[in-house]
Design an enzyme around this catalytic site. Sequence first.
Site, PDB file in Angstrom:
ATOM      1  N   GLN A  74      63.750 -21.268  10.249  1.00 36.52           N
ATOM      2  CA  GLN A  74      63.947 -20.797   8.971  1.00 36.52           C
ATOM      3  C   GLN A  74      64.734 -19.622   8.955  1.00 36.52           C
ATOM      4  OE1 GLN A  74      60.331 -21.640   6.237  1.00 36.52           O
ATOM      5  NE2 GLN A  74      59.440 -22.068   8.375  1.00 36.52           N
ATOM      6  N   HIS A 111      67.611 -22.881   7.029  1.00 35.79           N
ATOM      7  CA  HIS A 111      68.152 -22.020   5.796  1.00 35.79           C
ATOM      8  C   HIS A 111      69.443 -21.140   5.999  1.00 35.79           C
ATOM      9  CE1 HIS A 111      63.571 -21.909   4.503  1.00 35.79           C
ATOM     10  NE2 HIS A 111      64.083 -22.923   4.157  1.00 35.79           N
ATOM     11  N   CYS A 113      91.553 -20.173  -0.799  1.00 37.96           N
ATOM     12  CA  CYS A 113      91.813 -20.246  -2.147  1.00 37.96           C
ATOM     13  C   CYS A 113      91.416 -18.936  -2.761  1.00 37.96           C
ATOM     14  CB  CYS A 113      90.865 -21.257  -2.969  1.00 37.96           C
ATOM     15  SG  CYS A 113      88.836 -20.783  -2.631  1.00 37.96           S
ATOM     16  N   ALA A 123      53.530 -13.322  17.993  1.00 40.54           N
ATOM     17  CA  ALA A 123      54.360 -14.304  18.636  1.00 40.54           C
ATOM     18  C   ALA A 123      54.721 -13.845  19.912  1.00 40.54           C
ATOM     19  CB  ALA A 123      55.500 -14.830  17.626  1.00 40.54           C
TER      20      ALA A 123
HETATM   21  N1  APR Z   1      53.936 -12.999  14.888  1.00 41.89           N
HETATM   22  C1  APR Z   1      53.752 -14.404  14.495  1.00 41.89           C
HETATM   23  N2  APR Z   1      53.773 -14.449  13.027  1.00 41.89           N
HETATM   24  C2  APR Z   1      53.698 -13.307  12.171  1.00 41.89           C
HETATM   25  C3  APR Z   1      54.111 -12.005  12.828  1.00 41.89           C
HETATM   26  C4  APR Z   1      54.179 -11.837  14.474  1.00 41.89           C
HETATM   27  N3  APR Z   1      54.365 -10.749  14.909  1.00 41.89           N
HETATM   28  N4  APR Z   1      54.090 -11.165  11.861  1.00 41.89           N
HETATM   29  C5  APR Z   1      53.912 -11.635  10.747  1.00 41.89           C
HETATM   30  N5  APR Z   1      53.746 -12.901  10.986  1.00 41.89           N
HETATM   31  C6  APR Z   1      53.601 -14.024   9.907  1.00 41.89           C
HETATM   32  C7  APR Z   1      52.903 -13.662   8.731  1.00 41.89           C
HETATM   33  O1  APR Z   1      51.390 -13.645   8.687  1.00 41.89           O
HETATM   34  C8  APR Z   1      53.314 -14.709   7.964  1.00 41.89           C
HETATM   35  O2  APR Z   1      52.285 -16.038   7.668  1.00 41.89           O
HETATM   36  O3  APR Z   1      54.714 -14.560   9.657  1.00 41.89           O
HETATM   37  C9  APR Z   1      54.700 -15.214   8.483  1.00 41.89           C
HETATM   38  C10 APR Z   1      55.982 -14.710   7.683  1.00 41.89           C
HETATM   39  O4  APR Z   1      56.002 -15.493   6.397  1.00 41.89           O
HETATM   40  P1  APR Z   1      56.995 -15.303   5.211  1.00 41.89           P
HETATM   41  O5  APR Z   1      57.376 -13.848   5.238  1.00 41.89           O
HETATM   42  O6  APR Z   1      56.936 -15.951   4.083  1.00 41.89           O
HETATM   43  O7  APR Z   1      58.288 -15.691   6.121  1.00 41.89           O
HETATM   44  P2  APR Z   1      58.636 -17.478   6.255  1.00 41.89           P
HETATM   45  O8  APR Z   1      57.687 -18.344   6.189  1.00 41.89           O
HETATM   46  O9  APR Z   1      59.579 -17.603   7.244  1.00 41.89           O
HETATM   47  O10 APR Z   1      59.505 -17.734   4.700  1.00 41.89           O
HETATM   48  C11 APR Z   1      60.174 -18.957   4.426  1.00 41.89           C
HETATM   49  O11 APR Z   1      61.077 -18.078   2.561  1.00 41.89           O
HETATM   50  O12 APR Z   1      61.971 -16.270   1.491  1.00 41.89           O
HETATM   51  C12 APR Z   1      62.364 -17.324   2.116  1.00 41.89           C
HETATM   52  O13 APR Z   1      64.350 -18.306   2.988  1.00 41.89           O
HETATM   53  C13 APR Z   1      63.205 -17.418   3.135  1.00 41.89           C
HETATM   54  O14 APR Z   1      63.267 -18.546   5.422  1.00 41.89           O
HETATM   55  C14 APR Z   1      62.455 -17.761   4.453  1.00 41.89           C
HETATM   56  C15 APR Z   1      61.303 -18.621   3.809  1.00 41.89           C
END
Ligand code: APR
Length: 264
Positions: free
Chosen positions: A109, A127, A165, A246
């Site tokens: 994403q 995305h 364009c 991660a």
């Molecule tokens: N390692 C693993 N996971 C982590 C870490 C880390 N170091 N740090 C944070 N996280 C987790 C958080 O606990 C959370 O569950 O990553 C997640 C991030 O969530 P979001 O910020 O909601 O990101 P994402 O799920 O990618 O968002 C989806 O939303 O805003 C839109 O288009 C945007 O692609 C994005 C989509």
Amino acid sequence: MTGRRERKRMDLADAAESLAQARRLVVFTGAGMSAESGIATFRDAGTGLWARFDPRTLATPEAFRADPALVWGWYEWRRAAVRRAEPNPGHLAVAAMAARVPETVVITQNVDDLHERAGSAAPVHLHGSLFAPRCSACAAPAPVPDGAAEPGEGRRLAPPRCGRCAAPVRPGVVWFGEALPERALEAAVEAAYRCDVLLTVGTSGLVYPAAEIPQVAARRGGTVIQVNPEETPLDAVCALNLRGPAAVVLPALVRAAWGDAVPA
Ligand code: APR
């Protein structure tokens, strides 16, 4: 060893065993995957982009029409941060998995290019990407700016004009209210449908249709394993939930599965 630590150790061992036996692997990632590279997530309390910026004024087609320079400036600011960042050991571990499991599909994403820079071939960007600008009218691909005009946070920057364009060029990302790129979504659903193991890493599992991907794999009987320091709605479809960052858990998984060391 305390019960909790023993549980964690056993979960990691079970996950590594599933990984080592996998024939078709999907690695599905979100913003948490790049957090340890210094790229902000979206929803983490306090630090997330949506805790600091309003997506209605920055991440919708309407926002771009209303103020193209504000939106373009914001995405150029984010792209500059990605250019300064480096892939972390988590990204490197994903590339190492692909070298071991015959059929691996990386679905992200994220709009950064850190999977590619870590050596993952052709990740599926659900995305879009910060490196694929296009015309907002005729959709002609536009050159990626060289970044010389790197705007500071919140600074406006007029978007370039389309060479075909003359309409404003827009960032190549998917905004709220827009459909996902068809071929990418199809490829992702098919990979989830066919996989025997799916790793979901660093996503809150709140944004659809992307969040459907791990659920497709679970419904098909695939083993779904989550890597996230926090609980998410995806916990319910996961066979294993590995609580940790991660860049720590993924290299540990590769080491446990194949004995391979991932560069730190
Ligand atoms: N390692 C693993 N996971 C982590 C870490 C880390 N170091 N740090 C944070 N996280 C987790 C958080 O606990 C959370 O569950 O990553 C997640 C991030 O969530 P979001 O910020 O909601 O990101 P994402 O799920 O990618 O968002 C989806 O939303 O805003 C839109 O288009 C945007 O692609 C994005 C989509």
